[in-house]
Every structure is written in structure tokens, then in C-alpha cells.
Design an enzyme around this catalytic site. Structure first.
Site, mmCIF file in Angstrom:
data_model
loop_
_atom_site.group_PDB
_atom_site.id
_atom_site.type_symbol
_atom_site.label_atom_id
_atom_site.label_comp_id
_atom_site.label_asym_id
_atom_site.label_seq_id
_atom_site.Cartn_x
_atom_site.Cartn_y
_atom_site.Cartn_z
ATOM 1 N N ALA A 168 -0.347 -0.713 16.252
ATOM 2 C CA ALA A 168 -1.273 -0.512 15.265
ATOM 3 C C ALA A 168 -1.759 0.780 15.620
ATOM 4 C CB ALA A 168 -2.459 -1.522 15.210
ATOM 5 N N LYS A 222 -2.303 0.679 10.152
ATOM 6 C CA LYS A 222 -0.998 0.517 10.266
ATOM 7 C C LYS A 222 -0.240 1.500 9.343
ATOM 8 C CE LYS A 222 1.379 -2.669 11.518
ATOM 9 N NZ LYS A 222 2.214 -1.978 12.737
ATOM 10 N N GLU A 256 6.610 -3.702 7.483
ATOM 11 C CA GLU A 256 5.838 -4.457 8.641
ATOM 12 C C GLU A 256 4.765 -5.489 7.952
ATOM 13 O OE1 GLU A 256 3.979 -1.022 10.023
ATOM 14 O OE2 GLU A 256 5.321 -0.813 11.712
HETATM 15 O O1 DER Z 1 3.423 2.742 11.861
HETATM 16 C C1 DER Z 1 3.142 1.718 12.315
HETATM 17 O O2 DER Z 1 2.408 0.674 12.004
HETATM 18 C C2 DER Z 1 3.295 1.667 13.969
HETATM 19 O O3 DER Z 1 3.170 0.299 14.226
HETATM 20 C C3 DER Z 1 2.060 2.161 14.440
HETATM 21 O O4 DER Z 1 0.748 1.851 13.703
HETATM 22 C C4 DER Z 1 1.895 2.187 15.791
HETATM 23 O O5 DER Z 1 2.804 2.958 16.679
HETATM 24 P P1 DER Z 1 2.837 3.677 17.879
HETATM 25 O O6 DER Z 1 3.007 2.226 18.834
HETATM 26 O O7 DER Z 1 3.712 4.375 17.840
HETATM 27 O O8 DER Z 1 1.165 3.949 18.205
#
Ligand code: DER
Length: 233
Positions: free
Chosen positions: A87, A98, A107
Site C-alpha cells: 500500500a 494504493k 489489485e
Molecule cells: O501501487 C500499488 O498499489 C502498490 O501496491 C503500492 O501501493 C505499494 O508499493 P511498494 O510496496 O513498492 O511501496
């Protein structure tokens, strides 16, 4: 503890706690889920855990293939036991921003098909209100033909800016897996009632999906600076 170490700690604990043999598992996108797939592959190899995984992006699919994990999709297995995803920010109600990685539509679809959505993150995602730490904006996936009228309508209705997300290594806007554009909503009022706002956004013709995941997550695992893992339920 470095951020990467914090991500790994959260991911490992979540996979240890929530994955059982025979599970159908949704695999999110971003940098933190890399560690969840790593741990899942270890458990398959050492504990003979048998799982099938539904990816939420090209990135997630590549990760699963590289780790020799079994792929499936929502046609074959529409009912997932658990979805593990990252997230951009988590608030005190377990509501999420997200879509920082541009995969929010898939997602949210995969998360909606899972009995449980488990969030894994480093401590920088752990906020009390959305917008407190994450400043890149709430992503809104829109049909390309409608992005400008939607931007204009939303900037008239809400505080903040709705910026078309431009690609970095390709000329022009980011085009999602589903052929859409993304508007990032920045400088928003952090006290908004996100459940209502999310419903209002979803009703606008041309809005395909929002990066507001409201009351979808059951638990969030945060890797902390001192090497501990904080679990928010
Ligand atoms: O784009 C998304 O929803 C990803 O899950 C993001 O929210 C989290 O990415 P990270 O784990 O690289 O911070």
C-alpha cells in the site's frame, strides 16, 4: 533497520501467518510484495506448501514465474483464500491509498475476490490519516477520452489538484494494463469521509477505479525501524 529490511520483515511475517497449503493466493504489485513472493517460494521449497497464485500485474506475474510459483487466474479460481499486497498509505481505519505503481484496477479486483486482504509495508506507510505522509496523491484510473472533463469536474468539486500521470521512460501519459490513464489527486482535504468520497468518484462517467481501498483490508503488517513488526487489525 533499513526500509528494505523493514519491508522484508513485514512480508515474511505475513506469509508465515497467513499462507496455508492448498491456498489460492492473490499477489499484489510493488516493491514490498517481492519479499512476500521470496518467502512464499521458500515455504514451497522447504515445507512442501502447495499454492496457486493470481498476479495483479505484469510485474507480479514476472515475479511468480521467476520464483517458479504456480500461476492461476480468476477464470479458473475465482475464490481466493488470501491476497497479499502493498500500500502507499494505511490510515487508522485500515483504509488504504494504493495505485502508486499504477496497478490499482487489477489489485482491487483480485483483492475483492479474496477472503482476506493482508497489507504489507514499511513503517513510512503507517499513518493516522490518508495524506499525512504519502504526498503523491490518490490515483484515479480514468478512460483516456474523459480525463480532461473529469479533471475539470473534480477540481471544481474537491480541494486539490488532479494531475495526469505522465510516463518517465515513454513519451506521453502512463497507460495502464487496461489502456487507461491515471489522475493523481494531490493536496486533498485529509479530513474527508473516504467511504462517501470513494462512492462519489466511482459514479462519475469515465472513472474506472480509484486507489481508495475502503474497508477492504483485514490486517496490515508494518516493518518498524527497530526491527519489530507492528500488526494493525
Ligand atoms: O501501487 C500499488 O498499489 C502498490 O501496491 C503500492 O501501493 C505499494 O508499493 P511498494 O510496496 O513498492 O511501496
Amino acid at each position: 533497520t533499513s526500509l528494505e529490511a523493514a519491508k522484508r520483515l513485514a512480508a515474511y511475517q505475513a506469509v508465515n501467518q497467513h499462507i496455508k497449503s492448498g491456498y489460492i493466493v492473490g499477489i499484489g504489485s510493488g516493491s514490498t510484495v517481492i519479499y512476500a513472493v521470496e518467502r512464499l517460494a521458500q515455504r514451497v521449497a522447504t515445507e512442501k506448501v502447495v499454492v496457486s497464485c493470481v498476479p495483479t500485474s505484469f510485474q507480479a506475474r514476472q515475479l511468480l514465474v521467476q520464483n517458479q510459483l504456480t500461476l492461476t487466474d480468476l477464470d479458473v479460481t475465482p475464490n481466493l483464500d488470501v491476497c497479499i499486497d502493498g500500500a502507499d498509505e494505511v490510515d487508522s481505519n485500515l483504509d488504504l491509498i494504493k495505485g502508486g505503481g499504477g496497478c490499482l484496477l487489477q489489485e482491487k479486483i483480485v483483492a475483492s475476490c479474496a477472503r482476506k486482504l493482508i497489507i504489507i509495508a514499511d513503517y513510512t506507510k503507517n499513518s493516522s490519516q490518508l495524506g499525512e505522509q504519502y504526498k503523491k496523491g490518490i490515483p484515479i484510473e480514468v478512460a483516456p477520452m474523459a480525463y480532461f472533463p473529469i479533471k475539470t469536474r473534480l477540481e471544481a468539486k474537491y480541494q486539490g489538484q488532479f494531475m495526469l500521470r505522465m510516463a518517465v521512460n515513454k513519451a506521453g501519459p502512463v497507460v495502464t494494463h487496461n489502456g487507461n490513464f491515471i489522475l493523481d489527486w494531490t493536496n486533498f482535504d485529509q479530513t474527508l469521509e473516504w467511504k462517501n468520497v470513494n462512492q462519489e468518484l466511482a459514479l462519475i462517467p469515465g472513472v474506472v477505479e480509484t486507489g481508495l481501498f475502503i474497508q477492504m483490508a483485514q490486517e496490515a503488517y508494518f516493518g518498524m525501524p527497530n526491527g519489530s513488526v507492528k500488526v494493525q487489525k
